[in-house]
Design an enzyme around this catalytic site. Sequence first.
Site, PDB file in Angstrom:
ATOM      1  N   GLY A 248       0.802  -1.204   0.000  1.00 49.80           N
ATOM      2  CA  GLY A 248       0.000   0.000   0.000  1.00 49.80           C
ATOM      3  C   GLY A 248       0.840   1.261   0.000  1.00 49.80           C
ATOM      4  O   GLY A 248       2.054   1.224  -0.181  1.00 49.80           O
ATOM      5  N   LEU A 249       0.147   2.380   0.209  1.00 57.04           N
ATOM      6  CA  LEU A 249       0.842   3.676   0.181  1.00 57.04           C
ATOM      7  C   LEU A 249       1.345   3.972   1.588  1.00 57.04           C
ATOM      8  O   LEU A 249       0.749   4.733   2.322  1.00 57.04           O
ATOM      9  CB  LEU A 249      -0.140   4.741  -0.304  1.00 57.04           C
ATOM     10  N   HIS A 250       2.439   3.315   1.978  1.00 59.78           N
ATOM     11  CA  HIS A 250       2.953   3.526   3.330  1.00 59.78           C
ATOM     12  C   HIS A 250       3.951   4.683   3.344  1.00 59.78           C
ATOM     13  O   HIS A 250       4.111   5.385   2.353  1.00 59.78           O
ATOM     14  CB  HIS A 250       3.528   2.237   3.913  1.00 59.78           C
ATOM     15  N   ALA A 251       4.617   4.877   4.454  1.00 59.54           N
ATOM     16  CA  ALA A 251       5.400   6.099   4.661  1.00 59.54           C
ATOM     17  C   ALA A 251       6.410   6.389   3.551  1.00 59.54           C
ATOM     18  O   ALA A 251       6.509   7.515   3.079  1.00 59.54           O
ATOM     19  CB  ALA A 251       6.104   6.023   6.012  1.00 59.54           C
TER      20      ALA A 251
ATOM     21  N   ALA B 178       4.727   7.421   0.286  1.00 59.64           N
ATOM     22  CA  ALA B 178       3.975   8.649   0.559  1.00 59.64           C
ATOM     23  C   ALA B 178       4.925   9.848   0.558  1.00 59.64           C
ATOM     24  O   ALA B 178       4.599  10.920   0.052  1.00 59.64           O
ATOM     25  CB  ALA B 178       3.225   8.543   1.884  1.00 59.64           C
TER      26      ALA B 178
END
Lengths: 570, 88
Positions: free
Chosen positions: B13-16, B19
């Site tokens: 997913g769009l993790h740190a 991002a």
Amino acid sequence: MMKGIGVSQGISIGRAFIIQKKEVTLTGVLLNDQAEMRIEIERFNKAVGNSLREIESIKNNSSSLSDDDKAILETQIELLSDPEIKDGVIEKIESEQKNANDALLEVITGFVQIFENMDNEYMCARATDIKDIGNRILKNLNGSNTSNKQVYGPNTIIIAEDLSPSDTITLDIKLVTGFATQVGSRTSHAAIIARAKGIPAVVGCGSGLISIKNNDLVILDAIKGELYINPDDNLLNEYTIKREAYIKYADTLKTLKDVPATTTDGMQVTLTANISGVEDLADVFDNGGEGVGLLRTEMLFMNRDSFPAEDEQFEFYKKVALQAKGKPVIVRTIDIGGDKNLPYFDLPVEQNPFLGYRAIRICLDRKDLFSTQLKAILRASVFGDLKIMFPMISNIQEIRSAKSILAEAKAKLLQENISFNAAIKVGIMIEVPSAAITADLLAKEVDFFSIGTNDLCQYTLAVDRMNEKITHLYDPFNPGVLRLLSFVIEQGQKNDIHVGMCGEMASDPLATLLLTGMGLKEFSMSAAAIPTIKNIIINNSEIKAKQVYKNVMEMDSSESVLAYLKEIAG
Amino acid sequence: MITKDHIILAPQGLHARPATTLIRLAKSFKSIISLKKGDKTIKLNSMLNILSLTINGGEIITIIIDGEDENEAETAISQFFTEQLKDL
């Protein structure tokens, strides 16, 4: 002795160094006028600026930072300049007359709570990052010295409530040889860094840690997740020897990466890995894995609102096929149901989900879903060596039906003029006792078997693995289970098809010789377990393995089997 | 104004880490760039806002770009989602 979770490997003996967090508290001071507000906003901005400079300086002045460390620092830079924090703080100063200290503390606490309450382990762990940058700004606000270099003596073991990303990144691993924390889990930041830096660490030890004082002698056993404070001479000697033995053993394992998994008398076995996606592959090859014995595809179907379309699935399989560098990859078709459910696929609640509507049973009922997955796998098969495996097969008709749906999928692709590997190998999981007992019949229908010992064991022994009262009955060394395994492998050999194993037993060092003796050709496990199993294979002979197998099959209880296997393992 | 759907191809997913890259990319354009998931829309300038949405692998999000350099921004952001994101 204290217990926690060992999150990396190894043993360390050293002196305790306690890191204590200074708690910053609310002052309750209210500002009087606009002039004071302007001063507070300026103080806040200055503290953020100083914090940013500190992180930049860690980033630029530390030569030993890993890519992970750098990524964490970049994320912290973004968090420090996050408008949500800045606007929140200014809002509190201007409309609630709070000073910068209180405004920041409240904004940070608010975000920490939001993240800690998220139903997602990764996001929960991000609360630590937010706390960390909050503390950094607060320290700068209050003008305390925030020098990043802590001075440690040699062989220091750090004891802390938790370690923040900034704490761990600046750890000098020449001096710090391990750490223990009160809180934390396997995925917490401290754990990830410990594994990346290769230092022993035990997290989640609980509040008992506060009894440790600076300079206490500490034994940190990250293998068992144990901690001894001021041990007596006997224990210290024991652990000094253990530590040296472990370092030697770990060094040996590291040298095995490119050594073939061949017994001393030349019998070759294949060691492969169980993975859930392309991101696991690097680890497989680093540990000397020779391919993928089980690619779970559930990942693709979870955490979303609807079934993934054929193209999206194709991309997933294609990526794995490409990254596997031509090594074989066994793709297991979707294995939902049982304990694995999908939010958008309304499976009715069942009395016995493990005996219910799951895996191949769903696929044969919902041909549309199954066919989409098979087409996607087929399309990806031209990019590498993919094989297809059906889970939960209990009779021959299921294999025939699944194969006929596969044939239809191939026909559709032909019509659409899309290329695929027409000779793709097809196998089944042997995890239902009826499949194991009819292995002689099923072998004629497929190219390979892979034994799933977790479910096979649970079904054969009628033991629910999740039920704590009967865990002692869940026993892969039960002679009944061993007879099934032996029969399946034997039938595979007779029919000239490949037999592998992808259950937990494949990574159990006690089972390695026994299974090799039975004639098992492929062991698939988590990547990290591969060197340990390889070490056993290359130090033993096929003759010995066959003898072990023969002896074990004459035993009447798993107690005697286990006692014997432990004895020969030394 | 340009509106486009993107599927999150990174399994985690769009993790740190991604991002961070995405925010920096968005900040490099003059246009106002927002991200919509379900009924929530956030500006693409805040790490905390992106993380709060918990964007998982396989999910579909919408990117809305409005401003003088929206075409360039759209090309760069599309490339981020189709190519870069997988490797972050």
